[in-house]
Design a protein around this motif. Structure first.
Motif, PDB file in Angstrom:
ATOM      1  N   LYS A  39       0.927  -1.130  -0.108  1.00 16.35           N
ATOM      2  CA  LYS A  39      -0.046   0.010   0.045  1.00 16.35           C
ATOM      3  C   LYS A  39       0.868   1.336   0.081  1.00 16.35           C
ATOM      4  O   LYS A  39       2.133   1.240   0.522  1.00 16.35           O
ATOM      5  CB  LYS A  39      -0.882   0.031   1.137  1.00 16.35           C
ATOM      6  CG  LYS A  39      -1.976  -1.025   1.065  1.00 16.35           C
ATOM      7  CD  LYS A  39      -2.820  -0.801   2.460  1.00 16.35           C
ATOM      8  CE  LYS A  39      -3.802  -1.901   2.777  1.00 16.35           C
ATOM      9  NZ  LYS A  39      -4.400  -1.688   4.227  1.00 16.35           N
ATOM     10  N   CYS A  49     -12.502  -3.319   9.673  1.00 16.60           N
ATOM     11  CA  CYS A  49     -12.556  -3.983  10.722  1.00 16.60           C
ATOM     12  C   CYS A  49     -13.546  -3.417  11.795  1.00 16.60           C
ATOM     13  O   CYS A  49     -14.124  -2.675  11.645  1.00 16.60           O
ATOM     14  CB  CYS A  49     -10.804  -3.374  11.503  1.00 16.60           C
ATOM     15  SG  CYS A  49     -10.330  -4.136  12.785  1.00 16.60           S
ATOM     16  N   ASP A  51     -12.559  -2.745  14.869  1.00 11.76           N
ATOM     17  CA  ASP A  51     -11.728  -1.631  15.525  1.00 11.76           C
ATOM     18  C   ASP A  51     -11.473  -1.763  16.928  1.00 11.76           C
ATOM     19  O   ASP A  51     -11.159  -0.878  17.519  1.00 11.76           O
ATOM     20  CB  ASP A  51     -12.380  -0.140  15.238  1.00 11.76           C
ATOM     21  CG  ASP A  51     -12.384   0.042  13.528  1.00 11.76           C
ATOM     22  OD1 ASP A  51     -11.494  -0.499  12.817  1.00 11.76           O
ATOM     23  OD2 ASP A  51     -13.266   1.047  13.238  1.00 11.76           O
ATOM     24  N   ALA A  52     -11.862  -3.131  17.663  1.00  7.50           N
ATOM     25  CA  ALA A  52     -11.831  -3.124  19.233  1.00  7.50           C
ATOM     26  C   ALA A  52     -10.435  -3.889  19.381  1.00  7.50           C
ATOM     27  O   ALA A  52     -10.085  -4.987  18.699  1.00  7.50           O
ATOM     28  CB  ALA A  52     -12.887  -4.054  19.461  1.00  7.50           C
ATOM     29  N   GLY A 163      -0.971 -10.835   5.976  1.00  8.45           N
ATOM     30  CA  GLY A 163      -2.277 -10.948   6.201  1.00  8.45           C
ATOM     31  C   GLY A 163      -3.001 -12.162   5.556  1.00  8.45           C
ATOM     32  O   GLY A 163      -2.385 -12.968   5.271  1.00  8.45           O
ATOM     33  N   CYS A 189     -17.161 -11.234   6.275  1.00 13.67           N
ATOM     34  CA  CYS A 189     -17.652 -10.184   7.068  1.00 13.67           C
ATOM     35  C   CYS A 189     -17.883  -8.854   6.087  1.00 13.67           C
ATOM     36  O   CYS A 189     -17.369  -8.609   5.076  1.00 13.67           O
ATOM     37  CB  CYS A 189     -16.766  -9.562   8.066  1.00 13.67           C
ATOM     38  SG  CYS A 189     -16.116 -10.741   9.217  1.00 13.67           S
ATOM     39  N   VAL A 275     -12.071 -13.330   7.714  1.00 15.73           N
ATOM     40  CA  VAL A 275     -11.143 -13.664   9.230  1.00 15.73           C
ATOM     41  C   VAL A 275     -10.899 -14.932   9.290  1.00 15.73           C
ATOM     42  O   VAL A 275     -12.052 -15.770   9.072  1.00 15.73           O
ATOM     43  CB  VAL A 275     -12.040 -13.031  10.310  1.00 15.73           C
ATOM     44  CG1 VAL A 275     -10.987 -13.016  11.446  1.00 15.73           C
ATOM     45  CG2 VAL A 275     -12.756 -11.675   9.939  1.00 15.73           C
ATOM     46  N   GLY A 293       0.404 -13.315  12.632  1.00 16.51           N
ATOM     47  CA  GLY A 293      -0.900 -12.555  12.323  1.00 16.51           C
ATOM     48  C   GLY A 293      -1.807 -13.507  11.484  1.00 16.51           C
ATOM     49  O   GLY A 293      -1.978 -14.668  11.408  1.00 16.51           O
ATOM     50  N   GLY A 304     -13.031 -13.349  16.464  1.00 17.23           N
ATOM     51  CA  GLY A 304     -12.448 -12.787  15.377  1.00 17.23           C
ATOM     52  C   GLY A 304     -11.281 -11.546  15.597  1.00 17.23           C
ATOM     53  O   GLY A 304     -10.837 -11.049  14.654  1.00 17.23           O
TER      54      GLY A 304
HETATM   55  C1  FAD Z   1     -14.444  -6.996   9.087  1.00 17.82           C
HETATM   56  C2  FAD Z   1     -13.431  -7.246  10.000  1.00 17.82           C
HETATM   57  C3  FAD Z   1     -13.553  -6.877  11.121  1.00 17.82           C
HETATM   58  C4  FAD Z   1     -12.475  -7.152  12.265  1.00 17.82           C
HETATM   59  N1  FAD Z   1     -12.889  -6.711  13.500  1.00 17.82           N
HETATM   60  C5  FAD Z   1     -11.673  -6.865  14.431  1.00 17.82           C
HETATM   61  C6  FAD Z   1     -11.805  -6.184  15.563  1.00 17.82           C
HETATM   62  O1  FAD Z   1     -12.795  -5.636  16.112  1.00 17.82           O
HETATM   63  N2  FAD Z   1     -10.597  -6.446  16.548  1.00 17.82           N
HETATM   64  C7  FAD Z   1      -9.583  -7.234  16.334  1.00 17.82           C
HETATM   65  O2  FAD Z   1      -8.832  -7.159  17.073  1.00 17.82           O
HETATM   66  N3  FAD Z   1      -9.551  -7.881  15.115  1.00 17.82           N
HETATM   67  C8  FAD Z   1     -10.539  -7.514  14.043  1.00 17.82           C
HETATM   68  N4  FAD Z   1     -10.410  -8.149  12.686  1.00 17.82           N
HETATM   69  C9  FAD Z   1      -9.203  -9.020  12.463  1.00 17.82           C
HETATM   70  C10 FAD Z   1      -8.011  -8.115  12.293  1.00 17.82           C
HETATM   71  O3  FAD Z   1      -8.304  -6.904  11.294  1.00 17.82           O
HETATM   72  C11 FAD Z   1      -6.776  -8.776  11.762  1.00 17.82           C
HETATM   73  O4  FAD Z   1      -6.588 -10.065  12.653  1.00 17.82           O
HETATM   74  C12 FAD Z   1      -5.386  -8.163  12.011  1.00 17.82           C
HETATM   75  O5  FAD Z   1      -5.653  -6.793  11.161  1.00 17.82           O
HETATM   76  C13 FAD Z   1      -4.443  -8.819  11.351  1.00 17.82           C
HETATM   77  O6  FAD Z   1      -3.116  -8.232  11.238  1.00 17.82           O
HETATM   78  P1  FAD Z   1      -2.024  -8.426  10.355  1.00 17.82           P
HETATM   79  O7  FAD Z   1      -0.885  -7.604  10.430  1.00 17.82           O
HETATM   80  O8  FAD Z   1      -1.743 -10.023  10.487  1.00 17.82           O
HETATM   81  O9  FAD Z   1      -2.604  -8.323   8.773  1.00 17.82           O
HETATM   82  P2  FAD Z   1      -3.090  -6.952   8.292  1.00 17.82           P
HETATM   83  O10 FAD Z   1      -3.529  -5.901   9.162  1.00 17.82           O
HETATM   84  O11 FAD Z   1      -3.981  -7.448   7.450  1.00 17.82           O
HETATM   85  O12 FAD Z   1      -1.950  -6.319   7.296  1.00 17.82           O
HETATM   86  C14 FAD Z   1      -1.485  -7.014   6.243  1.00 17.82           C
HETATM   87  C15 FAD Z   1      -0.345  -6.074   5.485  1.00 17.82           C
HETATM   88  O13 FAD Z   1       0.105  -6.672   4.513  1.00 17.82           O
HETATM   89  C16 FAD Z   1       0.110  -5.941   3.468  1.00 17.82           C
HETATM   90  N5  FAD Z   1       0.592  -6.898   2.021  1.00 17.82           N
HETATM   91  C17 FAD Z   1      -0.494  -7.929   1.734  1.00 17.82           C
HETATM   92  N6  FAD Z   1       0.125  -8.525   0.846  1.00 17.82           N
HETATM   93  C18 FAD Z   1       1.220  -8.010   0.597  1.00 17.82           C
HETATM   94  C19 FAD Z   1       2.361  -8.339  -0.396  1.00 17.82           C
HETATM   95  N7  FAD Z   1       2.211  -9.252  -1.288  1.00 17.82           N
HETATM   96  N8  FAD Z   1       3.578  -7.374  -0.419  1.00 17.82           N
HETATM   97  C20 FAD Z   1       3.600  -6.585   0.490  1.00 17.82           C
HETATM   98  N9  FAD Z   1       2.773  -6.143   1.450  1.00 17.82           N
HETATM   99  C21 FAD Z   1       1.578  -6.697   1.393  1.00 17.82           C
HETATM  100  C22 FAD Z   1      -1.030  -5.426   3.285  1.00 17.82           C
HETATM  101  O14 FAD Z   1      -1.282  -3.926   2.401  1.00 17.82           O
HETATM  102  C23 FAD Z   1      -1.435  -4.943   4.770  1.00 17.82           C
HETATM  103  O15 FAD Z   1      -0.798  -3.606   5.100  1.00 17.82           O
HETATM  104  C24 FAD Z   1     -11.372  -7.793  11.983  1.00 17.82           C
HETATM  105  C25 FAD Z   1     -11.336  -8.239  10.461  1.00 17.82           C
HETATM  106  C26 FAD Z   1     -12.127  -8.039   9.376  1.00 17.82           C
HETATM  107  C27 FAD Z   1     -12.135  -8.302   8.054  1.00 17.82           C
END
Ligand code: FAD
Length: 463
Positions: A39, A49, A51-52, A163, A189, A275, A293, A304
């Motif tokens: 990004k 998300c 956001d909690a 992610g 979701c 999720v 993650g 979730g």
């Molecule tokens: C609708 C919804 C509601 C949710 N609500 C909650 C909540 O209320 N509370 C909570 O704790 N969790 C919630 N979650 C879960 C939470 O958002 C995730 O578990 C958390 O963000 C995981 O973090 P992460 O760092 O693993 O991945 P992410 O936050 O998804 O970050 C992944 C990053 O990798 C980057 N990326 C992807 N592919 C590539 C690539 N090939 N090369 C370079 N960069 C790349 C993306 O741009 C992104 O910035 C929710 C999820 C969803 C979908």
């Protein structure tokens, strides 16, 4: 592109909540770190998300709690409602009190603090394409830079924080890591942030997040209604993956029209996401690579929540990478300590909650109403499960439940069997082998527990 470095101790792929923390602590530990995200910098953290986030993680990592523009409101806990809304369980424990954050601002803060530690190289608009292997060990990445140029980056260890859709997990050459996830283990979701005119409506219980389990309105998932501030809510629905293409429809019919009853409102944000809601991957590491993650399925299977575990895992991954690099040993034998930390920590809790999730998804609304109204599963038990990954049920407690559940003996027997299996799996995870050579034996025991719970479900359906 000129002036870019191509060789590092660690490359972190993805600057979300997990990746930003991994890069920050690896740099703090003295490693030469490259952090990349596909990004643009100003959009990192902008994720659909709920956001909690609980407050515990900020104390654990000794980092600032959300404040100012990144904080929407404080929450005291969660309220879990039965499908008919007649029973509400209050889930209040230190892990459940916390914050509703403004996700973009929160993500930007984590990113800025990571970059400020002195990360060797941070590249936005840069996409990880593939893993590079040398002698059976991950030794770097093929990446596509902002200008479209493809190049190779070398690293002693790659941390995958990209992610749910991780392209790297799918390419990893490993007999330990699952490349593909079962569709039943993820939830689709859809959510909106809706603003009301404060004159019209105050958000109902602004100090609690509300979760409604309803197998008809949100099959396989749940409806959520999270306060954002005194005049807006984050409201959404999760359902089985087979509802792909229909989740927004389910949301509009079963959530929006039911909960947003006023005519004056403004929709501030819309969108969906997936999720993973299962126990963590069998192994969250292999030679030269650590996954954290969503990429490693480190999300609480019941609600979730994945922000806290992704940050925890980022911290553990940074420490494991540091000690591996100090010893010049990037093999899975050395990185096994990361797996051990995950599985004996939140992994034990998530495995137990995964079994609960699988069984809850098979219960009808009648079962859920009955079970929750008769306290066959109480708020205290769910909190105990969430904090310890197991239950201490006394004989008296079981006898009281038996009397209450007398008109649905099969449901009671199933729930008791489930309790026993949850305790068993939690103990098994807490005794995760500290050496890889006992892993297969351990894995077979875990599979055995899943088989027994699945047999119970099939048996119940036949009755
Ligand atoms: C609708 C919804 C509601 C949710 N609500 C909650 C909540 O209320 N509370 C909570 O704790 N969790 C919630 N979650 C879960 C939470 O958002 C995730 O578990 C958390 O963000 C995981 O973090 P992460 O760092 O693993 O991945 P992410 O936050 O998804 O970050 C992944 C990053 O990798 C980057 N990326 C992807 N592919 C590539 C690539 N090939 N090369 C370079 N960069 C790349 C993306 O741009 C992104 O910035 C929710 C999820 C969803 C979908």
């Amino acid at each position: 592109m000129e002036n870019i470095q191509h060789s590092f101790d660690v490359i972190v792929v993805g600057a979300g909540t997990g990746g930003a923390i991994a890069a920050r602590f690896a740099t703090k530990n003295g490693l030469d770190v490259c952090l990349i995200d596909r990004k643009p910098r100003d959009q990192i953290g902008n994720k659909i998300c709920g956001d909690a986030v609980g407050n515990e993680i900020f104390g654990l990592l000794k980092i600032n709690h959300p404040k100012n523009e990144e904080l929407s409101c404080h929450i005291k806990g969660a309220k879990l409602y039965s499908p008919n809304l007649k029973k509400c369980l209050s889930l209040i424990d230190p892990k459940q009190t916390g914050y509703i954050v403004n996700r973009l601002e929160f993500g930007q803060r984590l990113l800025n603090e990571a970059v400020d530690t002195g990360i060797e190289q941070f590249l936005d608009k840069t996409m990880a394409l593939d893993l590079i292997y040398e002698s059976g060990t991950v030794a770097g990445l093929k990446v596509k830079l902002e200008n479209g140029e493809k190049t190779n980056f070398k690293a002693k260890i790659v941390i995958d924080a990209s992610g749910f859709y991780s392209p790297l997990r799918k390419q990893v050459k490993s007999s330990l890591i699952e490349k593909n996830l079962s569709r039943e283990d993820s939830i689709l979701c859809y959510r909106e942030i809706v603003e009301f005119s404060p004159k019209d409506l105050e958000v109902e219980d602004p100090e609690y997040i509300s979760i409604i389990i309803d197998q008809e309105k949100a099959p396989g998932g749940y409806i959520w209604y999270f306060p954002k501030n005194e005049s807006s809510v984050n409201i959404g629905l999760g359902a089985f993956m087979k509802y792909k293409g229909k989740v927004k429809e389910l949301y509009t019919k079963n959530v929006f029209k039911k909960y947003i009853k006023i005519s004056k409102y403004k929709i501030l944000s819309t969108g969906g996401g997936v999720v993973p809601v299962r126990r963590p991957l069998w192994s969250c590491a292999d030679n030269g690579i650590i996954l954290i993650g969503d990429s490693a399925c480190q999300v609480n299977p019941l609600h979730g929540g994945g922000i806290d575990p992704s940050m925890r895992a980022g911290y553990y991954a940074a420490n494991s990478a540091t000690s591996a690099i100090e010893k010049s040993d990037y093999s899975i034998n050395e990185l096994w300590g990361y797996n051990h930390r995950i599985m004996t920590g939140f992994g034990a809790e998530f495995a137990a909650l995964d079994l609960l999730r699988i069984v809850l998804q098979t219960l009808s609304n009648d079962d859920l109403n009955f079970g929750l109204e008769r306290d066959l599963l109480t708020g205290e038990e769910i909190v105990e499960l969430s904090s310890k990954g197991g239950l201490n049920l006394s004989l008296i407690n079981m006898a009281v439940k038996a009397i209450k559940g007398i008109s649905r003996p099969n449901l009671l027997l199933d729930l008791n069997f489930l309790r026993i299996k949850m305790n068993e799996i939690s103990k098994l995870y807490k005794n995760f082998p500290d050496r890889i050579n006992r892993f297969q034996e351990w894995k077979e025991k875990v599979i055995g527990i899943y088989d027994k719970v699945n047999k119970m479900i099939v048996g119940t359906k036949k009755k």
